[in-house]
Design a protein around this motif. Sequence first.
Motif, short mmCIF file in Angstrom:
data_model
loop_
_atom_site.label_atom_id
_atom_site.label_comp_id
_atom_site.label_asym_id
_atom_site.label_seq_id
_atom_site.Cartn_x
_atom_site.Cartn_y
_atom_site.Cartn_z
N HIS A 156 8.56 2.47 80.65
CA HIS A 156 7.89 1.32 80.89
C HIS A 156 7.97 1.43 79.38
CE1 HIS A 156 5.36 -1.74 82.00
NE2 HIS A 156 4.16 -1.27 81.49
N LEU A 157 7.18 1.68 78.47
CA LEU A 157 7.52 1.10 76.90
C LEU A 157 9.22 0.28 76.73
CD1 LEU A 157 5.64 3.64 75.30
CD2 LEU A 157 4.67 1.54 75.56
N ARG A 167 9.87 -6.24 73.45
CA ARG A 167 9.78 -7.77 72.74
C ARG A 167 10.82 -8.04 72.04
NH1 ARG A 167 3.31 -8.64 72.39
NH2 ARG A 167 2.48 -7.36 73.81
N PRO A 168 11.87 -8.81 73.32
CA PRO A 168 12.67 -9.37 71.80
C PRO A 168 12.33 -9.91 70.85
CG PRO A 168 13.42 -9.81 73.94
CD PRO A 168 11.92 -9.47 74.30
N GLY A 169 11.54 -10.74 70.53
CA GLY A 169 11.44 -11.38 69.17
C GLY A 169 11.06 -10.99 68.28
N LEU A 175 7.95 -2.35 65.57
CA LEU A 175 8.62 -1.51 66.07
C LEU A 175 7.48 -1.37 67.36
CD1 LEU A 175 11.60 0.36 65.03
CD2 LEU A 175 11.37 -1.77 67.04
N VAL A 176 6.39 -0.93 66.76
CA VAL A 176 4.92 -0.56 67.61
C VAL A 176 4.25 -1.41 67.56
CG1 VAL A 176 2.56 0.47 67.13
CG2 VAL A 176 4.48 1.61 66.42
N GLY A 180 3.74 -3.08 71.99
CA GLY A 180 2.59 -3.71 72.89
C GLY A 180 1.05 -2.61 72.11
N GLU A 181 0.99 -2.10 71.54
CA GLU A 181 0.21 -1.25 70.17
C GLU A 181 0.14 -2.09 69.67
OE1 GLU A 181 -0.55 1.32 72.56
OE2 GLU A 181 0.48 1.69 73.54
N ALA A 182 -0.77 -1.41 68.68
CA ALA A 182 -1.88 -2.22 67.53
C ALA A 182 -1.52 -0.77 67.12
CB ALA A 182 -1.89 -2.80 67.90
#
Length: 344
Positions: free
Chosen positions: A54-55, A60-62, A254-255, A259-261
Amino acid sequence: MPSPTAETPGGGGLLDGPLPMRRARWWWVPGAVLLIALVAFVLARHAEEEQFLHLLRQARPGWLLVAVLLQLATYLCDGVLWQRVLRHTGVRAPVWGLARLSLMKLTFDQLIPTAGIGGSMMVARGLRKVGAAPGAAAAAILMTLLCFYAAQALSVGWSLAYLWSHEELDALVQWMATAFAGVAVAVPAIILLLAGREDWRPGPWLRRVPGLPALLRAVAGVPPGLLRDPRLLAQGTLLQTAVFVLDAATLGVLVRALGEATSLGTVFASFMMASVAQTVSFIPGGVGTFEAASVAMLSFLGLPVEAALTATLLLRGFTLWLPLLPGFYLLRWSLSGNKRQDDH
């Protein structure tokens, strides 16, 4: 005082001989086994396997484009360092051409593992083509090594302080830091001791390593004053530190793409401990050891293990595997050009 661009007595062809092209057999097996075991461990549980896939799908391409730009900047840092060393000897060369040599060195060292010797000789030949004398070409390579270990030592010191403040300075991290300290002291000391000793000759056991005798003799012909210039060392250390920061920033981007922080300190400390594991493992490219250390540190510092593995594998794709495609083309073009020149 002799000019640092002067030809090394009797050494004009030391760095112009054939590159060591012999492939080390099974060099990739230990790292590949370790990497496969790490991925299998994370994917052993069905839920984590689904989360891993899923990750990857939601990356995200940007942010991935930002990672590419950050990696391009690392090659420019190497090019700027070599340009400054050559300018110090009166030779001017474009940064982009020198940055291309950095990409070719990475590719050569991965395709034909020779402990970095073959790639270093290839860079030296490239520097010779732009007008550098043998001593100046060898000095550019040695300055990179000196500044690399100085920058890595500073970055590792900061990372250890960060881990200590977060109570994550365990026994394994301390052991890796101790082993790295030995390497970080020994390599620069050997370089500085050999520089300028033109009467030194490598022993019989060193002459068995392909390409090493020529490189060591070139080291002995390097003007020692060039490697001990404090301003040049400070600039080179700053540039090599920038490479570590850019690589760690790539991991952080990349993290974020997944969608992670996480904090910048966590990402930087994790990356530096992984680079230490790569340095002390002596496995070409640190395959397996870097990934294991990076995933362990990121997960210890609060990132989900699935995100830590995904981000680390993406980082290795950007820093190790993806550059092989353009690097192989440039390397093949360069070697074929050298062959045509030799035939002529």
